[in-house]
Design a protein around this motif. Structure first.
Motif, PDB file in Angstrom:
ATOM      1  N   UNK A 275       3.011   2.396   1.747  1.00  0.00           N
ATOM      2  CA  UNK A 275       3.497   1.953   2.174  1.00  0.00           C
ATOM      3  C   UNK A 275       3.573   0.958   3.184  1.00  0.00           C
ATOM      4  N   UNK A 276       4.335   0.245   3.226  1.00  0.00           N
ATOM      5  CA  UNK A 276       3.408  -0.746   4.871  1.00  0.00           C
ATOM      6  C   UNK A 276       4.406  -0.413   6.303  1.00  0.00           C
ATOM      7  N   UNK A 277       4.111  -0.192   7.307  1.00  0.00           N
ATOM      8  CA  UNK A 277       4.606   0.174   8.514  1.00  0.00           C
ATOM      9  C   UNK A 277       6.109  -0.405   8.033  1.00  0.00           C
ATOM     10  N   UNK A 278       6.370  -1.813   7.595  1.00  0.00           N
ATOM     11  CA  UNK A 278       7.851  -1.924   8.016  1.00  0.00           C
ATOM     12  C   UNK A 278       8.589  -1.343   6.714  1.00  0.00           C
ATOM     13  N   UNK A 279       8.308  -0.373   5.655  1.00  0.00           N
ATOM     14  CA  UNK A 279       8.536  -0.335   4.625  1.00  0.00           C
ATOM     15  C   UNK A 279       8.279  -0.704   3.362  1.00  0.00           C
ATOM     16  N   UNK A 280       8.646  -0.399   2.439  1.00  0.00           N
ATOM     17  CA  UNK A 280       8.830  -1.290   1.217  1.00  0.00           C
ATOM     18  C   UNK A 280       9.925  -1.356  -0.073  1.00  0.00           C
ATOM     19  N   UNK A 281      10.102  -1.772  -0.191  1.00  0.00           N
ATOM     20  CA  UNK A 281      11.341  -1.995  -1.720  1.00  0.00           C
ATOM     21  C   UNK A 281      10.036  -1.185  -3.051  1.00  0.00           C
ATOM     22  N   UNK A 346       7.001   3.745   8.621  1.00  0.00           N
ATOM     23  CA  UNK A 346       6.931   4.215  10.102  1.00  0.00           C
ATOM     24  C   UNK A 346       8.260   3.298  11.392  1.00  0.00           C
ATOM     25  N   UNK A 347       8.765   2.388  11.166  1.00  0.00           N
ATOM     26  CA  UNK A 347       9.212   1.158  11.751  1.00  0.00           C
ATOM     27  C   UNK A 347      10.243   0.598  11.590  1.00  0.00           C
TER      28      UNK A 347
END
Length: 428
Positions: A275-281, A346-347
């Motif tokens: 998952x990217x640090x900005x989140x994921x769908x 994380x962010x």
């Protein structure tokens, strides 16, 4: 008003011819032509409609012969009669499945009615298989397809290499373009193979040719090597994670189309780690089995750290717009489910979640199915709900084909990239 409605319909049909997506404004639904959508990944080649739509089209264009007399319809009719002849009390799990079905039925019916009311779209739908097609699909043999799963399981697998043939138009000299060709030879298994160019490339593996779309890459391995996808830095992770697991399925075994896996094996997928640090769908394809839905809700999503958000439905129709089976046929529903949820990075905080566009529950997308278990490419329909920057970093797990801008992982991501599924520039 009628003239305005007709004008709007023409505009949407014109947009559909280019994009492959037709929106029904009043039904929270879309119609999708996967061939048109996929062809946006290519310039010199295009997906063959006749090969993609290998099912659910009549052998001759809507023959006047009674379709009920065909062997396939005869078998389906017997199956319906068998289910109707033996009514029985549903067990607790089947009752839950029936309740889910009844809850979504109004949305499915409304979407299907919208399709049947779009007369101009229906005319286009009937010609999807032959739209611009010059080759007869019967002349395209699939008997000699390379078994990528078997190839990757033998001891020689680390030594197999794929040849990437790039073809670039570099610059202009006078009125003529200067073209250059070059090759790269790289390991095909347990290796990230990328086409970073703005055009598709042809590749060769053991005398078989494959087409790799622009700005795409694949990693072909079994589940034991999936940890190699985990990025060193989380800002190199993915914002959209599409997953189409080979769920335990006796039907898939019978058709011998692909290998299935015990469902518990999917608990080990490193969804959180990629998952990217900005989140994921996260978008997960599931069947209509209640046991599987419960497994996802109670075990799989919690194990992955995914928070459920909504469910989309893929409604399957034939070339005449009718459903591929009766809507209320208990064991053979004409739809599949796509469960959507968020993997928090994380962010990613609650304020960022609030800024995301709300995912509409029970959204329906309609299409004519392609090959067995081949899902329609709906990534673009999900982009409005993807967290983080644009363009999003996208990955498909258990992929059997590639899409421009995506990473494809699985034990046969080149399956539908075989050149026999395409038409070359000379066929345009």
């Amino acid at each position: 008003m009628a003239e305005m409605a007709a004008f709007d319909s023409d505009d949407r049909l014109s947009a559909f011819q280019k994009s492959g997506v037709y929106r029904f404004d009043d039904a929270n639904a879309y119609f999708i032509d996967p061939v048109r959508v996929l062809n946006q990944s290519y310039t010199r080649f295009r997906v063959s409609p006749a090969v993609y739509y290998s099912r659910f089209f009549p052998s001759s264009d809507f023959s006047t012969e009674n379709p009920l007399n065909s062997p396939n319809n005869s078998r389906k009719r017997k199956r319906r009669e068998k289910e109707k002849k033996k009514p029985r009390d549903l067990n607790s799990r089947e009752q839950l499945a029936e309740r889910r079905h009844q809850e979504v039925t109004p949305a499915l019916l409304k979407a299907h009615e919208a399709l049947l009311a779009a007369s101009k779209l229906l005319e286009t739908l009937r010609n999807l298989r032959d739209d611009g097609e010059k080759n007869n699909s019967e002349s395209i043999s699939r008997e000699c397809e390379l078994d990528l799963v078997e190839l990757g399981s033998v001891w020689q697998a680390p030594f197999y290499e794929i040849v990437l043939n790039s073809h670039d138009e570099v610059t202009e000299v006078g009125n003529a373009g200067v073209e250059s060709d070059y090759q790269r030879v790289v390991p095909v298994f347990d290796n990230l193979v990328a086409n970073e160019g703005a055009d598709e490339i042809e590749s060769e593996l053991l005398d078989h040719k494959y087409i790799l779309p622009k700005k795409s890459c694949f990693y072909m391995s079994d589940l034991r090597q999936i940890h190699n996808l985990i990025p060193v830095e989380s800002d190199r992770g993915f914002n959209l994670i599409m997953i189409d697991p080979p769920w335990e399925n006796s039907s898939a075994h019978q058709k011998q189309k692909y290998q299935t896996m015990p469902n518990r094996h999917f608990l080990s997928l490193p969804v959180k780690q990629i998952t990217h640090t900005c989140g994921a769908l996260v978008a997960l394809w599931v069947t209509n089995r209640e046991k599987l839905r419960k497994f996802v809700e109670i075990e799989l999503f919690p194990k992955w750290g995914v928070e459920y958000a909504a469910t989309f439905y893929w409604l399957k129709v034939k070339a005449d717009g009718l459903l591929i089976s009766e809507l209320d046929l208990f064991h053979h529903r004409p739809y599949e489910c796509l469960l959507l949820g968020y993997s928090h990075g994380k962010e990613m905080n609650s304020e960022q979640m609030m800024r995301l566009k709300r995912i509409p529950d029970n959204q329906v997308f309609i299409s004519v199915p392609g090959d067995y278990s081949r899902k329609p490419p709906i990534g673009e329909l999900l982009m409005d709900y993807v967290p983080g920057f644009k363009p999003a970093r996208c990955i498909e797990l258990f992929a059997r084909e590639m899409i421009a801008g995506w990473t494809s992982w699985g034990n046969e991501p080149l399956h539908f990239q075989d050149s026999r599924y395409f038409l070359g520039s000379k066929d345009k």
